[in-house]
Design a protein around this motif. Structure first.
Motif, mmCIF file in Angstrom:
data_model
loop_
_atom_site.group_PDB
_atom_site.id
_atom_site.type_symbol
_atom_site.label_atom_id
_atom_site.label_comp_id
_atom_site.label_asym_id
_atom_site.label_seq_id
_atom_site.Cartn_x
_atom_site.Cartn_y
_atom_site.Cartn_z
ATOM 1 N N GLY A 20 0.841 -1.120 0.127
ATOM 2 C CA GLY A 20 0.014 -0.086 0.175
ATOM 3 C C GLY A 20 0.742 1.227 -0.047
ATOM 4 N N PRO A 21 1.826 1.702 -0.959
ATOM 5 C CA PRO A 21 2.586 2.676 -1.055
ATOM 6 C C PRO A 21 1.874 4.126 -1.328
ATOM 7 C CG PRO A 21 2.969 1.318 -2.909
ATOM 8 C CD PRO A 21 1.936 0.433 -2.182
ATOM 9 N N GLY A 22 0.626 3.726 -1.815
ATOM 10 C CA GLY A 22 -0.148 5.115 -1.859
ATOM 11 C C GLY A 22 0.688 6.047 -3.082
ATOM 12 N N ILE A 64 3.315 -2.674 -4.110
ATOM 13 C CA ILE A 64 2.014 -3.290 -4.462
ATOM 14 C C ILE A 64 0.952 -2.388 -3.877
ATOM 15 C CG2 ILE A 64 0.759 -5.367 -4.657
ATOM 16 C CD1 ILE A 64 3.438 -6.804 -3.771
ATOM 17 N N GLU A 65 0.242 -1.724 -4.749
ATOM 18 C CA GLU A 65 -0.753 -0.863 -4.266
ATOM 19 C C GLU A 65 -2.096 -1.343 -5.093
ATOM 20 O OE1 GLU A 65 -1.318 2.055 -2.449
ATOM 21 O OE2 GLU A 65 -3.475 1.303 -3.403
ATOM 22 N N ALA A 66 -3.308 -1.182 -4.159
ATOM 23 C CA ALA A 66 -4.393 -1.756 -4.738
ATOM 24 C C ALA A 66 -5.170 -0.706 -5.602
ATOM 25 C CB ALA A 66 -5.434 -2.151 -3.746
ATOM 26 N N TYR A 120 -3.532 5.738 -7.920
ATOM 27 C CA TYR A 120 -2.380 6.012 -6.872
ATOM 28 C C TYR A 120 -0.935 5.261 -7.492
ATOM 29 C CZ TYR A 120 -4.740 7.869 -2.849
ATOM 30 O OH TYR A 120 -5.460 8.540 -1.647
ATOM 31 N N ASP A 138 -2.060 -4.629 -7.526
ATOM 32 C CA ASP A 138 -2.719 -5.977 -7.112
ATOM 33 C C ASP A 138 -2.850 -5.707 -5.600
ATOM 34 O OD1 ASP A 138 -3.347 -8.532 -7.261
ATOM 35 O OD2 ASP A 138 -1.209 -9.436 -6.943
ATOM 36 N N ASN A 139 -3.536 -6.829 -5.125
ATOM 37 C CA ASN A 139 -3.859 -6.790 -3.435
ATOM 38 C C ASN A 139 -2.479 -7.507 -3.030
ATOM 39 O OD1 ASN A 139 -4.466 -7.956 -1.047
ATOM 40 N ND2 ASN A 139 -6.551 -8.116 -1.476
ATOM 41 N N ALA A 140 -1.811 -6.722 -2.352
ATOM 42 C CA ALA A 140 -0.416 -7.100 -1.570
ATOM 43 C C ALA A 140 -0.707 -8.189 -0.613
ATOM 44 C CB ALA A 140 -0.060 -5.959 -0.793
ATOM 45 N N TYR A 192 2.962 1.075 5.588
ATOM 46 C CA TYR A 192 2.935 2.370 6.426
ATOM 47 C C TYR A 192 1.500 2.734 6.368
ATOM 48 C CZ TYR A 192 7.930 1.576 6.699
ATOM 49 O OH TYR A 192 9.213 0.902 6.565
ATOM 50 N N PHE A 193 0.988 3.017 7.455
ATOM 51 C CA PHE A 193 -0.360 3.641 7.486
ATOM 52 C C PHE A 193 -1.377 3.006 6.688
ATOM 53 C CE2 PHE A 193 2.894 6.880 8.211
ATOM 54 C CZ PHE A 193 2.350 7.163 9.578
ATOM 55 N N ASP A 246 -4.956 0.865 5.763
ATOM 56 C CA ASP A 246 -6.230 1.555 6.021
ATOM 57 C C ASP A 246 -6.686 0.809 7.199
ATOM 58 O OD1 ASP A 246 -6.326 3.112 3.787
ATOM 59 O OD2 ASP A 246 -6.720 1.225 2.327
ATOM 60 N N THR A 280 6.389 9.242 4.407
ATOM 61 C CA THR A 280 5.070 9.058 3.567
ATOM 62 C C THR A 280 4.077 10.012 3.445
ATOM 63 O OG1 THR A 280 3.396 8.001 4.971
ATOM 64 C CG2 THR A 280 5.302 6.622 4.708
ATOM 65 N N ASN A 281 3.439 9.958 2.410
ATOM 66 C CA ASN A 281 2.325 11.164 2.410
ATOM 67 C C ASN A 281 1.541 11.163 3.527
ATOM 68 O OD1 ASN A 281 3.159 9.870 -0.815
ATOM 69 N ND2 ASN A 281 2.625 12.096 -0.794
ATOM 70 N N PHE A 282 0.970 10.243 3.932
ATOM 71 C CA PHE A 282 -0.027 10.340 5.005
ATOM 72 C C PHE A 282 0.704 10.491 6.337
ATOM 73 C CE2 PHE A 282 -4.205 8.532 4.155
ATOM 74 C CZ PHE A 282 -4.283 8.581 3.038
HETATM 75 C C1 LIG Z 1 -3.960 5.192 4.066
HETATM 76 S S1 LIG Z 1 -3.146 5.039 2.536
HETATM 77 C C2 LIG Z 1 -1.234 4.913 3.027
HETATM 78 C C3 LIG Z 1 -0.498 5.095 1.625
HETATM 79 C C4 LIG Z 1 0.999 5.319 2.173
HETATM 80 N N1 LIG Z 1 1.492 4.018 2.602
HETATM 81 C C5 LIG Z 1 1.303 6.520 2.885
HETATM 82 O O1 LIG Z 1 1.675 6.338 4.081
HETATM 83 O O2 LIG Z 1 1.299 7.584 2.307
HETATM 84 C C6 LIG Z 1 -3.393 2.945 2.360
HETATM 85 C C7 LIG Z 1 -2.910 2.658 1.258
HETATM 86 O O3 LIG Z 1 -2.879 1.240 1.095
HETATM 87 C C8 LIG Z 1 -3.839 0.823 -0.212
HETATM 88 N N2 LIG Z 1 -4.229 -0.703 0.167
HETATM 89 C C9 LIG Z 1 -5.025 -1.106 1.150
HETATM 90 N N3 LIG Z 1 -5.208 -2.290 1.030
HETATM 91 C C10 LIG Z 1 -4.289 -2.816 0.283
HETATM 92 C C11 LIG Z 1 -3.804 -4.313 0.063
HETATM 93 N N4 LIG Z 1 -4.488 -5.230 0.299
HETATM 94 N N5 LIG Z 1 -3.033 -4.163 -1.342
HETATM 95 C C12 LIG Z 1 -2.201 -3.278 -1.721
HETATM 96 N N6 LIG Z 1 -2.540 -1.911 -1.313
HETATM 97 C C13 LIG Z 1 -3.501 -1.628 -0.625
HETATM 98 C C14 LIG Z 1 -4.638 1.594 -0.307
HETATM 99 O O4 LIG Z 1 -5.122 1.690 -1.780
HETATM 100 C C15 LIG Z 1 -3.900 3.061 0.004
HETATM 101 O O5 LIG Z 1 -3.234 3.606 -0.993
#
Ligand SMILES: C[S@@+](CC[C@H](N)C(=O)[O-])C[C@H]1O[C@@H](n2cnc3c(N)ncnc32)[C@H](O)[C@@H]1O
Length: 219
Positions: free
Chosen positions: A49-51, A71-73, A77, A98-100, A119-120, A122, A198-200
């Protein structure tokens, strides 16, 4: 996750234009890790989930001998992050849509990774959505299998309840040991080492939220 659940997630992945970008759209049959990592790197890391990709861009600059796969869903992003990475000129990183969680389960050979960064993630606060969280009872087993013997699981969150869940499922697992001295060392190393930037993180620190950071060693 059931086979049906996997297929439905992977069939829903939207098309984005990846031409010329360090970006792969996984779709319903994503490539294996070994197909994505070029030869010659000492270490392979995954960011879950690198956003928008700020951490991954800093990490590849900090560790040129490592290859970092984000790996970003969310395809939007991932596309934005890949553009940032492309503009940086680095050749040791890649984003995959993909789904990580699924990728770690079915596209990574055991013992492949030196670090898994989360990192951060959801928080999915509603009870009925808890199953969508990255950290569940099965997560220690999934990440432990993918990591090398000396591998690290690195986590940051602003959400106190989610931090509690990380402590409960990973901290209490015999598969991992929390290393607080390493947490302090990695924070002191600065951008790209672990956790930051990270952005968050930037957004939450500006709001005055407390960020909790964890370094777990594979036991
Ligand atoms: C709250 S954001 C944090 C983004 C980044 N890590 C940051 O700190 O700025 C969570 C990210 O995780 C992604 N995400 C959530 N579940 C995921 C999964 N199973 N596989 C890949 N990405 C996922 C979301 O699409 C979102 O971009």
């Amino acid at each position: 996750m059931s086979v049906g659940g996997k297929l439905s997630f992977r069939r829903r992945v939207p098309e984005v234009d990846a031409v010329g970008l360090p970006l792969v759209v996984g779709g319903d049959d994503p490539p294996h890790l070994d197909e994505l990592v070029p030869d010659g790197f000492d270490d392979v890391e995954i960011e879950v989930g690198p956003g928008k990709g700020a951490y991954l861009c800093a990490a590849v600059a900090a560790r040129p001998r490592s290859f970092v796969l984000g790996i970003e869903a969310a395809a939007g992003y991932a596309s934005y992050a890949a553009q940032q990475l492309h503009e940086s000129g680095a050749n040791n990183g890649l984003f995959l849509v993909d789904n990580a969680r699924l990728f770690l389960e079915d596209r990574v050979r055991p013992g492949s990774l030196t670090r898994v960064h989360v990192y951060f993630p959801d928080p999915w606060p509603k009870r009925r959505h808890r199953g969508r969280r990255f950290f569940t009872e099965e997560t220690p087993k999934v990440v432990h299998r993918a990591l090398r013997d000396d591998g690290l699981l690195l986590v940051a969150t602003d959400n106190a309840a989610y931090a509690g869940q990380v402590c409960r499922v990973v901290g209490a697992s015999p598969l991992f040991e929390r290393d607080r001295a390493l947490e302090r060392e990695l924070i002191a190393e600065g951008p790209g080492a672990a956790f930051s930037p990270t952005n968050f993180e930037r957004k939450y620190l500006a709001e005055g939220r407390i960020v909790r950071r964890f370094a777990f060693r594979r036991a």
